[in-house]
Design a protein around this motif. Sequence first.
Motif, mmCIF file in Angstrom:
data_model
loop_
_atom_site.group_PDB
_atom_site.id
_atom_site.type_symbol
_atom_site.label_atom_id
_atom_site.label_comp_id
_atom_site.label_asym_id
_atom_site.label_seq_id
_atom_site.Cartn_x
_atom_site.Cartn_y
_atom_site.Cartn_z
ATOM 1 N N ASP A 62 7.339 1.283 -4.434
ATOM 2 C CA ASP A 62 7.518 2.537 -4.765
ATOM 3 C C ASP A 62 6.515 3.545 -3.935
ATOM 4 O O ASP A 62 5.266 3.553 -4.287
ATOM 5 C CB ASP A 62 7.343 3.000 -6.337
ATOM 6 N N LYS A 63 7.168 4.209 -3.027
ATOM 7 C CA LYS A 63 6.447 4.998 -2.136
ATOM 8 C C LYS A 63 6.760 6.469 -2.490
ATOM 9 O O LYS A 63 6.674 7.349 -1.378
ATOM 10 C CB LYS A 63 6.653 4.726 -0.746
ATOM 11 N N GLY A 64 7.423 6.525 -3.678
ATOM 12 C CA GLY A 64 7.695 7.966 -3.871
ATOM 13 C C GLY A 64 9.221 8.596 -3.497
ATOM 14 O O GLY A 64 9.602 9.752 -3.354
ATOM 15 N N ASN A 66 13.059 9.534 -3.671
ATOM 16 C CA ASN A 66 13.875 10.150 -4.556
ATOM 17 C C ASN A 66 14.903 9.117 -4.857
ATOM 18 O O ASN A 66 15.741 9.163 -4.118
ATOM 19 C CB ASN A 66 14.388 11.348 -3.851
#
Length: 123
Positions: A62-64, A66
Amino acid sequence: MAGKDYGGQIRLRLSNGETFSLRGTMTLMTAGRSVEAVVNQDRSTDRVSTLTPYAFEMSFADKGQNMQALMTADRFDATFIEDDTGVSHYYTRAFFTGEPSINRMNGEVTGMAGAAETYVQKG
Protein backbone atom coordinates in the motif's frame (compact mmCIF):
# COMPACT_ATOMS: atom_id res chain seq x y z
CA MET A 1 17.58 -18.36 -17.76
CA ALA A 2 13.81 -19.00 -17.80
CA GLY A 3 12.31 -22.46 -17.75
CA LYS A 4 12.73 -23.92 -14.28
CA ASP A 5 13.70 -20.62 -12.63
CA TYR A 6 11.08 -18.67 -10.68
CA GLY A 7 10.83 -15.75 -8.32
CA GLY A 8 13.36 -13.07 -7.65
CA GLN A 9 12.62 -9.45 -8.35
CA ILE A 10 9.44 -8.86 -10.33
CA ARG A 11 8.23 -5.42 -11.37
CA LEU A 12 4.79 -4.31 -12.58
CA ARG A 13 4.36 -1.24 -14.72
CA LEU A 14 1.15 0.07 -16.30
CA SER A 15 1.04 1.94 -19.60
CA ASN A 16 0.04 5.11 -17.71
CA GLY A 17 3.41 4.98 -15.91
CA GLU A 18 2.09 3.72 -12.58
CA THR A 19 4.23 1.08 -10.86
CA PHE A 20 3.45 -1.35 -8.06
CA SER A 21 5.74 -2.82 -5.42
CA LEU A 22 4.64 -6.45 -5.59
CA ARG A 23 4.56 -8.39 -2.36
CA GLY A 24 4.06 -12.06 -1.69
CA THR A 25 2.19 -13.31 -4.70
CA MET A 26 1.74 -12.88 -8.41
CA THR A 27 -0.34 -15.44 -10.25
CA LEU A 28 -0.80 -15.42 -14.02
CA MET A 29 -3.68 -17.06 -15.90
CA THR A 30 -2.33 -17.28 -19.44
CA ALA A 31 -4.34 -20.01 -21.20
CA GLY A 32 -7.32 -17.83 -22.09
CA ARG A 33 -9.69 -20.73 -21.56
CA SER A 34 -11.16 -23.10 -19.03
CA VAL A 35 -11.57 -26.74 -20.03
CA GLU A 36 -14.13 -29.06 -18.49
CA ALA A 37 -14.74 -32.78 -18.98
CA VAL A 38 -18.34 -33.82 -19.66
CA VAL A 39 -19.40 -37.46 -19.45
CA ASN A 40 -22.13 -38.64 -21.83
CA GLN A 41 -24.73 -41.31 -20.98
CA ASP A 42 -22.72 -43.91 -22.92
CA ARG A 43 -19.67 -43.10 -20.71
CA SER A 44 -17.79 -41.41 -23.55
CA THR A 45 -16.12 -38.21 -22.44
CA ASP A 46 -16.18 -34.90 -24.24
CA ARG A 47 -14.12 -31.81 -23.65
CA VAL A 48 -15.85 -28.43 -23.38
CA SER A 49 -13.64 -25.37 -23.72
CA THR A 50 -14.86 -21.98 -22.54
CA LEU A 51 -12.97 -18.82 -23.39
CA THR A 52 -11.84 -16.77 -20.40
CA PRO A 53 -9.93 -13.51 -20.15
CA TYR A 54 -6.19 -13.60 -19.80
CA ALA A 55 -5.79 -12.64 -16.18
CA PHE A 56 -3.47 -11.97 -13.26
CA GLU A 57 -3.74 -11.77 -9.48
CA MET A 58 -1.32 -9.92 -7.26
CA SER A 59 -0.66 -8.54 -3.84
CA PHE A 60 1.33 -5.36 -3.38
CA ALA A 61 2.46 -2.75 -0.88
CA ASP A 62 0.00 0.00 0.00
CA LYS A 63 1.68 3.17 -1.23
CA GLY A 64 -1.44 5.30 -0.91
CA GLN A 65 -2.93 4.30 -4.25
CA ASN A 66 -6.49 5.47 -4.85
CA MET A 67 -8.27 2.10 -5.05
CA GLN A 68 -11.50 3.59 -6.38
CA ALA A 69 -9.60 5.29 -9.21
CA LEU A 70 -7.70 2.08 -10.03
CA MET A 71 -10.88 0.00 -10.17
CA THR A 72 -12.65 2.48 -12.46
CA ALA A 73 -9.66 3.46 -14.63
CA ASP A 74 -9.62 3.24 -18.41
CA ARG A 75 -8.13 0.09 -19.89
CA PHE A 76 -4.35 -0.10 -19.78
CA ASP A 77 -1.43 -2.31 -20.77
CA ALA A 78 0.35 -4.10 -17.92
CA THR A 79 3.91 -5.41 -18.06
CA PHE A 80 5.30 -7.84 -15.48
CA ILE A 81 9.10 -8.02 -15.75
CA GLU A 82 10.92 -10.87 -14.03
CA ASP A 83 14.39 -9.36 -13.62
CA ASP A 84 16.10 -12.51 -12.37
CA THR A 85 14.68 -14.90 -14.98
CA GLY A 86 14.62 -12.62 -18.04
CA VAL A 87 10.92 -13.29 -18.65
CA SER A 88 8.37 -10.56 -19.37
CA HIS A 89 4.58 -10.84 -19.44
CA TYR A 90 2.52 -8.38 -21.50
CA TYR A 91 -1.21 -7.94 -20.88
CA THR A 92 -2.97 -5.52 -23.26
CA ARG A 93 -6.31 -3.73 -22.96
CA ALA A 94 -6.51 -4.77 -19.31
CA PHE A 95 -8.59 -3.56 -16.40
CA PHE A 96 -8.62 -4.33 -12.68
CA THR A 97 -11.10 -6.78 -11.16
CA GLY A 98 -11.80 -8.07 -7.67
CA GLU A 99 -12.32 -6.29 -4.38
CA PRO A 100 -9.13 -4.73 -3.04
CA SER A 101 -8.54 -5.03 0.67
CA ILE A 102 -5.80 -3.19 2.58
CA ASN A 103 -4.29 -4.82 5.67
CA ARG A 104 -3.43 -1.84 7.85
CA MET A 105 -1.24 -3.97 10.13
CA ASN A 106 1.29 -4.86 7.42
CA GLY A 107 0.45 -2.55 4.52
CA GLU A 108 -0.43 -5.30 2.06
CA VAL A 109 -3.15 -4.93 -0.59
CA THR A 110 -4.87 -8.18 -1.58
CA GLY A 111 -7.98 -9.10 -3.55
CA MET A 112 -6.77 -7.26 -6.64
CA ALA A 113 -6.75 -8.96 -10.01
CA GLY A 114 -6.84 -7.98 -13.63
CA ALA A 115 -8.31 -9.20 -16.91
CA ALA A 116 -6.99 -8.48 -20.40
CA GLU A 117 -7.85 -9.08 -24.03
CA THR A 118 -4.40 -10.35 -25.05
CA TYR A 119 -1.35 -11.90 -23.42
CA VAL A 120 2.20 -12.43 -24.68
CA GLN A 121 5.22 -13.89 -22.88
CA LYS A 122 8.78 -13.14 -23.97
CA GLY A 123 11.99 -14.58 -22.69
